[in-house]
Write an enzyme that holds these catalytic residues in place. Structure first.
Site, PDB file in Angstrom:
ATOM      1  CE  LYS A   1      -4.024  -2.208   0.444  1.00  0.00           C
ATOM      2  NZ  LYS A   1      -3.665  -3.629   0.595  1.00  0.00           N
TER       3      LYS A   1
HETATM    4  C1  LIG Z   1      -4.316  -4.769   0.156  1.00  0.00           C
HETATM    5  C2  LIG Z   1      -3.553  -6.024   0.085  1.00  0.00           C
HETATM    6  C3  LIG Z   1      -3.865  -7.009  -0.860  1.00  0.00           C
HETATM    7  C4  LIG Z   1      -5.017  -6.875  -1.811  1.00  0.00           C
HETATM    8  O1  LIG Z   1      -4.820  -5.850  -2.758  1.00  0.00           O
HETATM    9  P1  LIG Z   1      -6.079  -5.270  -3.578  1.00  0.00           P
HETATM   10  O2  LIG Z   1      -5.532  -4.123  -4.334  1.00  0.00           O
HETATM   11  O3  LIG Z   1      -7.074  -4.852  -2.545  1.00  0.00           O
HETATM   12  O4  LIG Z   1      -6.578  -6.362  -4.434  1.00  0.00           O
HETATM   13  C5  LIG Z   1      -3.071  -8.147  -0.902  1.00  0.00           C
HETATM   14  N1  LIG Z   1      -2.059  -8.326  -0.036  1.00  0.00           N
HETATM   15  C6  LIG Z   1      -1.732  -7.399   0.891  1.00  0.00           C
HETATM   16  C7  LIG Z   1      -0.612  -7.682   1.832  1.00  0.00           C
HETATM   17  C8  LIG Z   1      -2.464  -6.224   0.980  1.00  0.00           C
HETATM   18  O5  LIG Z   1      -2.132  -5.307   1.898  1.00  0.00           O
END
Ligand SMILES: *Cc1c(COP(=O)(O)O)cnc(C)c1O
Length: 543
Positions: free
Chosen positions: A124
């Protein structure tokens, strides 16, 4: 570039508005109105980028961000600065991301694309380190520079921390994060409850992620909230991947990783690759779809789910059905039954048919499901492969990859790896080089990773040996400021001792930070009231 809404294609707004508003008033998501005007990365351009002697994630970011804004706006310098600030020393590797071959060179087919070298150790950060700069630039472009913005975030764990870290003490910004009480890892919770900054609010919610996401989406459209906010001179925005400004920075690493593969002679410019993405809200994999629209040569997008396998079923049957049990898993950031960004994909696949989108999503709201026709299903199936991985296979994958390759992956990445292997088994496509997107550092989910490798973690009394330097090896792919674990017995320490792999300094440090928020859960019905209190400044920060 113009942007429109998935629920009303007559809307036309600038990129600045999409970022400042977060979501369109009628509840739709902002999307580029015309995909053919996205910036282009031709095979020749990809080859040229690979041949440049210096590596620059930042330059690729600029080549993508600038056209998505507007060439006519003379914001070139501001945008360069903002990108420079977003992707600098806060990422612990000079290349921002890291690409790791998962098998012996020569016969290697899969690469982990590590997106977790930022401050919160999950992918993120890739977008949320950039979003604050993009948002203040957007406010200036709209001549709303002085306005107060309240950012509401629903999180399954990683977005919350990354958004808090990105926006802490940002001028003109206040941020409130809502996470499911029982739905995040201990580390994720601790990271949020120890968050610093004078403009941050953190709340646990009695419910799951979908409850948080629904309540936050409703708050954006609530007339009482909107009236009070307007009276207080506060505008709302979102740091979830429903915000276009959260999404498009994620396109960069797909282009960048492709360039890195060329540079390593793993592929030639123009060769198609597969991209396997552990998926929850469908944002990360959608960014890969946009990269394809920009010219990235891709054979398949592999959409990997955990036991909340709504998307797997959707890709394979054409039916999206959220009427099923919500599973709390060891990969909590993917515990989602309503994947918001699928709406954007469907908008593009239907050629921008917002009437159809409204029908499907009304039906999802009222009956919990919708179905697409066979023609569209086939079109989606040509590009997307859907698979899922249960809890036991997640653990087995972590163990077998570590035992065979010495590579330590987190629970989400493991879901991706397993689904990629299923894909290879099913299709025989062993030769196409595949990026397995690694979305978090293993230590963010230390308990689950420890259990996968060595059985359930049981704390022991500290012994004299613990006081001595545990003499960890310098194995592998560590960042310069990774540290030895503190001498205290928890899953992080023991995982590091037993694997010999160091943990990120930011995660080690969290254990010694002051807890600032109580973590006492509010009912989902109280979210509205909580938001109102923040607007009117009557919330007291629990310490
Ligand atoms: C947010 C997240 C995901 C999923 O990503 P999306 O963009 O919501 O599909 C997968 N793995 C981790 C560790 C995340 O933080």
């Amino acid at each position: 570039m113009n942007y429109t809404s998935t629920r009303d294609s007559s809307i036309s707004v600038s990129v600045a508005e999409t970022i400042v508003k977060g979501i369109s008033e009628e509840g739709g998501l902002f999307v580029p109105a015309n995909l053919s005007v996205l910036p282009k990365f031709s095979v020749a351009k990809l080859a040229r980028l690979a041949a440049e002697s210096y590596h620059s994630y930042q330059n690729i970011a600029f080549d993508i961000f600038f056209p998505l804004f507007d060439f006519a706006l003379h914001i070139e310098d501001e945008l360069r600065n903002s990108i420079g600030n977003a992707y600098s020393a806060n990422f612990k590797t000079g290349d921002v991301t890291r690409l790791v071959a998962l098998e012996d060179t020569g016969k290697c087919a899969s690469y982990a694309l590590e997106l977790w070298h930022g401050p919160t150790a999950a992918f993120k950060d890739m977008a949320l380190q950039a979003l604050p700069g993009l948002m203040s630039l957007s406010k200036i472009m709209l001549k709303r520079g002085g306005e107060k913005t309240l950012i509401l975030v629903a999180t399954s764990g990683d977005t919350g921390k990354a958004a808090l870290e990105g926006f802490k003490d940002a001028p003109g910004i206040e941020i409130a994060v809502f996470y499911p009480e029982e739905g995040v890892s201990d580390m994720q919770k601790l990271q949020m409850l120890t968050q610093e900054g004078a403009n941050v609010h953190v709340f646990a919610v009695k419910g799951n992620f979908d409850d948080c996401q629904t309540a936050v989406k409703e708050a954006f459209a609530d007339s009482e909230i909107l009236a009070k906010a307007s009276a207080a001179g506060v505008a709302f925005s979102s740091a979830n991947s429903i915000n276009w400004g959260r999404l498009f920075p994620q396109i960069v690493y797909y282009i960048d990783a492709y360039v890195q593969l060329i540079r390593r002679s793993a592929i030639k410019a123009g060769d198609k690759i597969n991209i396997c993405v552990p998926t929850g809200n469908f944002g990360n994999i959608l960014a890969a779809y946009y990269a394809i629209q920009m010219g990235l040569p891709v054979n398949k997008l592999i959409c990997a789910s955990n036991s909340n396998n709504v998307l797997t079923d959707f890709i394979n049957t054409g039916i999206y059905n959220r009427n099923r049990e919500f599973c709390t898993t060891v990969s909590p950031s993917m515990d989602i039954l309503v994947s918001s960004n699928l709406e954007r994909l469907l908008f593009h696949f239907t050629g921008g048919d917002s009437t159809q989108i409204n029908k499907w999503f009304d039906s999802l709201k009222t009956s919990g499901e919708f179905e697409i026709d066979n023609k569209l299903k086939a079109k989606i199936g040509k590009l997307f492969y859907g698979g899922w991985c249960d809890e036991s296979d997640t653990a087995k994958t972590i163990k077998s990859v570590f035992m065979n390759n010495g590579y330590l992956m987190d629970t989400h990445t493991a879901v991706g790896h397993k689904v990629w292997r299923d894909y290879v088994k099913e299709t025989g496509d062993i030769r196409t080089k595949t990026l397995i997107v690694s979305t978090a550092n293993a230590y963010k989910f230390a308990d689950s990773v420890y259990e996968a490798l060595y059985g359930k973690f049981i704390p022991r009394m500290p012994s004299y040996d613990d006081m001595l330097n545990p003499n960890l090896s310098n194995f592998g792919m560590r960042d310069d400021d990774d540290v030895l674990p503190a001498v205290s017995d928890d899953a992080l320490t023991r995982l590091s001792e037993r694997t010999g792999i160091r943990l990120p300094a930011s995660l080690a440090a969290v254990r010694n930070k002051e807890v600032r928020f109580s973590g006492k859960a509010v009912a989902k019905e109280q979210i509205k009231e909580t938001v109102l209190k923040i607007i009117t400044g009557t919330i007291y920060k629990e310490r």
